[in-house]
Design an enzyme around this catalytic site. Structure first.
Site, PDB file in Angstrom:
ATOM      1  N   CYS C 126      83.024  32.980  29.009  1.00 35.74           N
ATOM      2  CA  CYS C 126      83.446  32.503  30.321  1.00 35.74           C
ATOM      3  C   CYS C 126      82.516  31.352  30.638  1.00 35.74           C
ATOM      4  O   CYS C 126      81.355  31.573  30.976  1.00 35.74           O
ATOM      5  CB  CYS C 126      83.323  33.593  31.379  1.00 35.74           C
ATOM      6  SG  CYS C 126      83.472  32.961  33.064  1.00 35.74           S
ATOM      7  N   CYS C 129      81.372  31.297  34.603  1.00 33.69           N
ATOM      8  CA  CYS C 129      80.449  32.309  35.154  1.00 33.69           C
ATOM      9  C   CYS C 129      80.155  33.343  34.072  1.00 33.69           C
ATOM     10  O   CYS C 129      79.417  33.042  33.141  1.00 33.69           O
ATOM     11  CB  CYS C 129      80.969  32.931  36.452  1.00 33.69           C
ATOM     12  SG  CYS C 129      82.681  33.454  36.504  1.00 33.69           S
ATOM     13  N   SER C 130      80.755  34.520  34.153  1.00 43.13           N
ATOM     14  CA  SER C 130      80.437  35.542  33.158  1.00 43.13           C
ATOM     15  C   SER C 130      81.555  36.577  33.084  1.00 43.13           C
ATOM     16  O   SER C 130      81.283  37.751  32.876  1.00 43.13           O
ATOM     17  CB  SER C 130      79.105  36.210  33.496  1.00 43.13           C
ATOM     18  OG  SER C 130      79.147  36.675  34.835  1.00 43.13           O
ATOM     19  N   CYS C 131      82.805  36.159  33.284  1.00 42.61           N
ATOM     20  CA  CYS C 131      83.947  37.079  33.245  1.00 42.61           C
ATOM     21  C   CYS C 131      83.935  37.857  31.925  1.00 42.61           C
ATOM     22  O   CYS C 131      83.741  37.271  30.858  1.00 42.61           O
ATOM     23  CB  CYS C 131      85.259  36.308  33.373  1.00 42.61           C
ATOM     24  SG  CYS C 131      85.368  35.359  34.899  1.00 42.61           S
TER      25      CYS C 131
END
Lengths: 103, 141, 244
Positions: C126, C129-131
């Protein structure tokens, strides 16, 4: 938690369609990566309908839902120097950020 | 209260947060179109930027990190904010210096606090008093 | 100005030096303040916080390993996974609508499984962000969230994979999935040679977290991800589950 029934804009694209990502300016917020803007890809999957990020990010909950798509790009189209012909990249974008590519 | 020497140390650290260009940046009269674009690119949009090889280490989770994750999620569960607001506040609104300068969950809790004030669930003074109270409680053991 | 923080975790230049850490850090204080204010204002209850914490401590990559092993041994299940992964997750005990009834606020319920083939290898990231598919794989590793991984994997995937020890020939298409909206992805890797006749449970043991991110391939002789440096917590979560 979307309500059961939402007005949704009609989907303009289907799998296999070629699309170009819009080149809009950056200001305040985006979920459309710089590296895909202006680049042509192919619709791989129609996913779901939802608010576009620009609306949801300010909680504009009465805005219309729209179709999201997984778009497939050739890496060579994304990065001029990319050395491997076959490699691809996929990412997800809403209808508003795409424009049709004819021919 | 910080002592005068503490204050000087804080000022010195703050002065180092200026972005590393080699130009004076105290309110320029004008900037180049490229600089304008660079400043407005959301700090979280990093895909494709150059960076060197990295050690991809694992990190054990701190208790406050788990608590932060849960607090932010439960605020979402209860409809206090949605995920896109969270991403906007915690990835964009805080600006590049905090984006890179804070730990991952530091940004999350900064965003939650900011949202509670912005949406008038709490006043800034309430938040400040609470932070001071929690700090005093922990200092007392 | 001299650096006055020569913390024990200050190492190798890949990361900034860890700062001087006070007895209770400013972030711990801020987290407690926000949580207490939210409870005092009636935005959520202690019970709701506890319920979500229990859920957060219950998740981990073992669910994904079971899904992969089952898909390897049951073609009909694999077809259901590829058709509707959110629904098929129920068959390995993962309900994406938990713990709230409509899923978690950050993970949604649009789960998709990316099937590798002999000529196609997937890897997830991602960049914004950090999905990450938390309900199926647990919390993401920190390196997955790091700017370095996010910057480079989309543009130099073969170099980054090589740093994880995975070198693939150019005939194999590498497909990077940049998870940037509400879909969540995991990789269904190829079943490796040398596992003929294995049970689902035996197979699940070699499907490590990294295999489902796409930075490693399962091997008959490996039941854990390659050893990497671990940054220890100062005050870790008590009784954190193993296998994270």
């Amino acid at each position: 938690m979307p309500p059961a029934e939402r007005k949704s804009l009609p989907a303009r694209f289907e799998p296999g369609d070629r699309v170009r990502v819009k080149e809009l300016p950056n200001l305040y917020y985006s979920r459309t990566q710089m590296y895909v803007r202006g680049v042509i890809g192919t619709v791989a999957v129609c996913t779901y309908t939802d608010l576009k990020p620009e609306d949801e990010a300010w909680s504009r909950d009465d805005a219309p839902y729209e179709q999201y798509y997984i778009i497939r790009f050739r890496q060579k189209d994304l990065w001029a120097e990319y050395p491997f012909d076959k490699d691809t990249l996929q990412t997800e974008l809403p209808d508003s950020w795409l424009e049709p590519v004819t021919a | 209260m910080p002592s005068r020497s503490d204050l000087k140390r804080l000022y010195d650290v703050g002065a180092q947060l200026a972005p590393m260009t080699h130009q004076q940046q105290d309110w320029p009269y004008e900037i180049s179109p490229d600089a304008y674009k660079a400043y407005l690119q959301p700090p979280h949009d990093v895909g494709g930027q150059a960076s060197g090889p990295s050690v991809f280490e694992e990190k054990e989770e701190e208790l406050w990190e788990l608590n932060t994750y849960v607090t932010c999620e439960v605020l979402g569960w209860k409809g206090v904010w949605n995920s896109e607001e969270r991403r906007r506040i915690g990835n964009n609104d805080l600006g590049a210096s905090l984006y890179y300068g804070f730990p991952y969950y530091g940004r999350w809790i900064w965003a939650a606090a900011r949202m509670l004030v912005d949406k008038k669930h709490i006043s800034l003074m309430e938040l400040l008093e609470k932070i001071a109270e929690v700090k005093a409680r922990h200092a007392a053991g | 100005m001299a650096h006055d923080h020569d913390h024990e975790h200050d190492h190798d230049g890949g990361h900034p030096a860890a700062p001087m850490v006070a007895e209770v850090t400013d972030f711990e204080i801020l987290e407690i303040a926000v949580r207490e204010l939210a409870i005092e204002k009636g935005l959520f209850t202690v019970d709701e916080h506890r319920k979500f914490t229990e859920w957060a401590e219950s998740i981990g990559p073992a669910s994904g390993s079971r899904l992969v092993a089952k898909a390897w041994t049951d073609p009909a299940f694999k077809a259901r996974v590829l058709a509707d992964a959110t629904k098929a997750s129920l068959e390995v005990g993962i309900d994406w609508s938990q713990p709230t009834g409509f899923g978690t606020p950050s993970d949604y319920t649009e789960f998709r499984v990316l099937e590798d083939t002999p000529t196609l290898h997937h890897v997830i990231v991602c960049t914004l962000c950090s999905c990450y598919p938390r309900p199926m794989l647990g919390h993401s590793p920190y390196w997955y969230r790091s700017p370095n991984y996010r910057r480079r994997i989309v543009r130099w995937p073969r170099q980054v994979l090589a740093e994880f020890g995975l070198i693939l020939p150019p005939e194999i298409e590498i497909r990077v999935e940049d998870s940037n909206q509400k879909c969540r992805f995991m990789v269904l890797p190829l079943r490796p040679a040398g596992t003929e006749g294995w049970t689902e449970q035996q197979l699940a043991e070699i499907v490590t977290r990294d295999c489902m991110i796409g930075v490693a391939l399962p091997r008959a002789d490996r039941k854990a991800d390659d050893v990497r440096p671990v940054h220890a917590a100062l005050r870790p979560v008590p009784h954190e589950e193993a296998g994270r």
